[in-house]
Design a protein around this motif. Structure first.
Motif, PDB file in Angstrom:
ATOM      1  N   THR A 184     -36.823  -5.119 -15.755  1.00 41.41           N
ATOM      2  CA  THR A 184     -36.806  -5.914 -15.256  1.00 41.41           C
ATOM      3  C   THR A 184     -36.285  -5.820 -13.502  1.00 41.41           C
ATOM      4  OG1 THR A 184     -34.326  -6.366 -15.093  1.00 41.41           O
ATOM      5  CG2 THR A 184     -35.837  -7.578 -16.597  1.00 41.41           C
ATOM      6  N   SER A 185     -36.633  -4.795 -13.505  1.00 41.95           N
ATOM      7  CA  SER A 185     -36.564  -4.602 -11.845  1.00 41.95           C
ATOM      8  C   SER A 185     -37.364  -4.478 -11.222  1.00 41.95           C
ATOM      9  CB  SER A 185     -35.927  -3.020 -11.412  1.00 41.95           C
ATOM     10  OG  SER A 185     -36.248  -2.120 -10.444  1.00 41.95           O
ATOM     11  N   PRO A 186     -37.786  -5.184 -10.098  1.00 46.69           N
ATOM     12  CA  PRO A 186     -38.943  -5.348  -9.424  1.00 46.69           C
ATOM     13  C   PRO A 186     -39.257  -3.756  -8.702  1.00 46.69           C
ATOM     14  CG  PRO A 186     -37.294  -6.712  -7.571  1.00 46.69           C
ATOM     15  CD  PRO A 186     -37.085  -5.653  -8.850  1.00 46.69           C
ATOM     16  N   ARG A 187     -39.427  -2.958  -8.765  1.00 50.91           N
ATOM     17  CA  ARG A 187     -39.315  -1.827  -7.867  1.00 50.91           C
ATOM     18  C   ARG A 187     -40.129  -0.823  -8.766  1.00 50.91           C
ATOM     19  NH1 ARG A 187     -34.462  -0.576  -4.252  1.00 50.91           N
ATOM     20  NH2 ARG A 187     -34.600  -2.406  -2.705  1.00 50.91           N
ATOM     21  N   PRO A 188     -41.135  -0.649  -8.982  1.00 48.47           N
ATOM     22  CA  PRO A 188     -41.760   0.132  -9.794  1.00 48.47           C
ATOM     23  C   PRO A 188     -41.027   1.965  -9.965  1.00 48.47           C
ATOM     24  CG  PRO A 188     -43.645  -0.936  -9.157  1.00 48.47           C
ATOM     25  CD  PRO A 188     -41.781  -0.926  -8.391  1.00 48.47           C
ATOM     26  N   ALA A 189     -40.960   2.027  -8.675  1.00 46.19           N
ATOM     27  CA  ALA A 189     -40.233   3.601  -8.357  1.00 46.19           C
ATOM     28  C   ALA A 189     -38.763   3.745  -9.349  1.00 46.19           C
ATOM     29  CB  ALA A 189     -40.343   3.951  -6.784  1.00 46.19           C
TER      30      ALA A 189
END
Length: 297
Positions: free
Chosen positions: A106-111
């Motif tokens: 669910t994190s918006p950061r792909p990294a």
């Protein structure tokens, strides 16, 4: 142009029969490998587990004394201790690993996903003697963290059941993260949108849709964690030795000759107990994997 051969007139039948006929030579080496590398050791183990040597005459006879001895006394305590340790660590690793994986999904950061997946792949394979040494140097009696925060005053001891749980979770939680991530990715966003359009809250979506769909994957991951902890040996052997009753350490001691005369095959009986439990784990995990693939495939 001549017409294409119809499947009903048998035009393709010889080719199919020939294909089936030529498949067997391909798999023969595989079955030969299984027979030599798995079948022969397994047969030897089973035969030795039910064979008792007479210390006076040196003759052997078929008996269940080794198996019954491996399930009673100190050896039964070791089997119980391994099962208890595996259950506790499997439960904790399943819960913690699933929460971490859900946070990553669910994190918006792909990294963040790439970092967590890479770190989990490395940490999941960091076990055995190196992991035990790292924990001893960090949380041992004279470890850095123990001396810095005075953990010895709290009664904490790394060389206990709690210490083993911490050490096992170090590599089991990352393994659970890697295991459950594909299942969490399989949850379609349309399901949550459809539930929201029907007036369902986020909690109701997880209770009636998300968790039921994920249950086979979570149970399969928990079973995998149980098998991983149950078969681990080097970490516990280096950290606690024989101070904690574990079947893997008892098998190692028996193989080294630390048994009474006439009980030389006791290690084979304990190994047979582990194989039976491993087969039960596989019998539970395979149907769960198939059901999970049916829902999330």
């Amino acid at each position: 142009m001549p017409p294409a051969p119809d499947a009903r007139d048998g035009g393709t039948a010889p080719r199919r029969r020939g294909g089936r006929r030529h498949r067997w030579p391909v798999v023969v080496p595989f079955f030969a490998f299984l027979a030599v590398c798995f079948g022969l050791p397994a047969g030897t183990m089973v035969y030795g587990a039910f064979t008792v040597l007479d210390p006076e005459s040196g003759a052997s006879r078929i008996s269940t004394e080794n198996v019954s001895g491996s399930l009673s006394g100190a050896y039964g305590t070791g089997l119980t201790g391994s099962v208890e340790l595996s259950l506790v660590t499997a439960l904790l690793a399943t819960v913690i690993g699933t929460l971490i994986a859900q946070a990553v999904v669910t994190s918006p950061r792909p990294a963040l996903r790439g970092i967590v997946v890479s770190a989990s792949g490395v940490l999941a394979n960091f076990s055995g003697a190196p992991l035990a040494f790292a924990f001893i140097a960090t949380l041992g009696t004279t470890g850095t963290v123990t001396q810095l925060f005075h953990l010895d005053r709290t009664g904490f001891s790394l060389y206990s059941f709690t210490g083993l749980v911490l050490a096992y979770l170090y590599f089991m939680v990352p393994l659970m993260v890697v295991t459950v991530l594909p299942a969490l990715d399989g949850l379609r966003s349309q399901w949550q949108e459809a539930a929201a359009s029907c007036g369902a809250t986020r909690g109701q979506y997880w209770r009636h849709v998300g968790i039921p769909v994920l249950t086979p994957s979570l149970l399969g991951g928990a079973v995998l964690m149980f098998g991983t902890a149950f078969a681990s040996h080097a970490t516990a052997a280096v950290m606690v030795g024989s101070s904690q009753p574990l079947i893997t350490i008892q098998i190692a001691n028996a193989l080294n000759g630390n048994v009474l005369v006439g009980q030389e095959n006791l290690a084979l009986a304990m190994s047979l107990n582990m194989v039976v439990i491993a087969l039960l784990v596989m019998a539970v995990q395979i149907p769960l994997q198939r059901r999970s693939a049916r829902w999330l495939g």
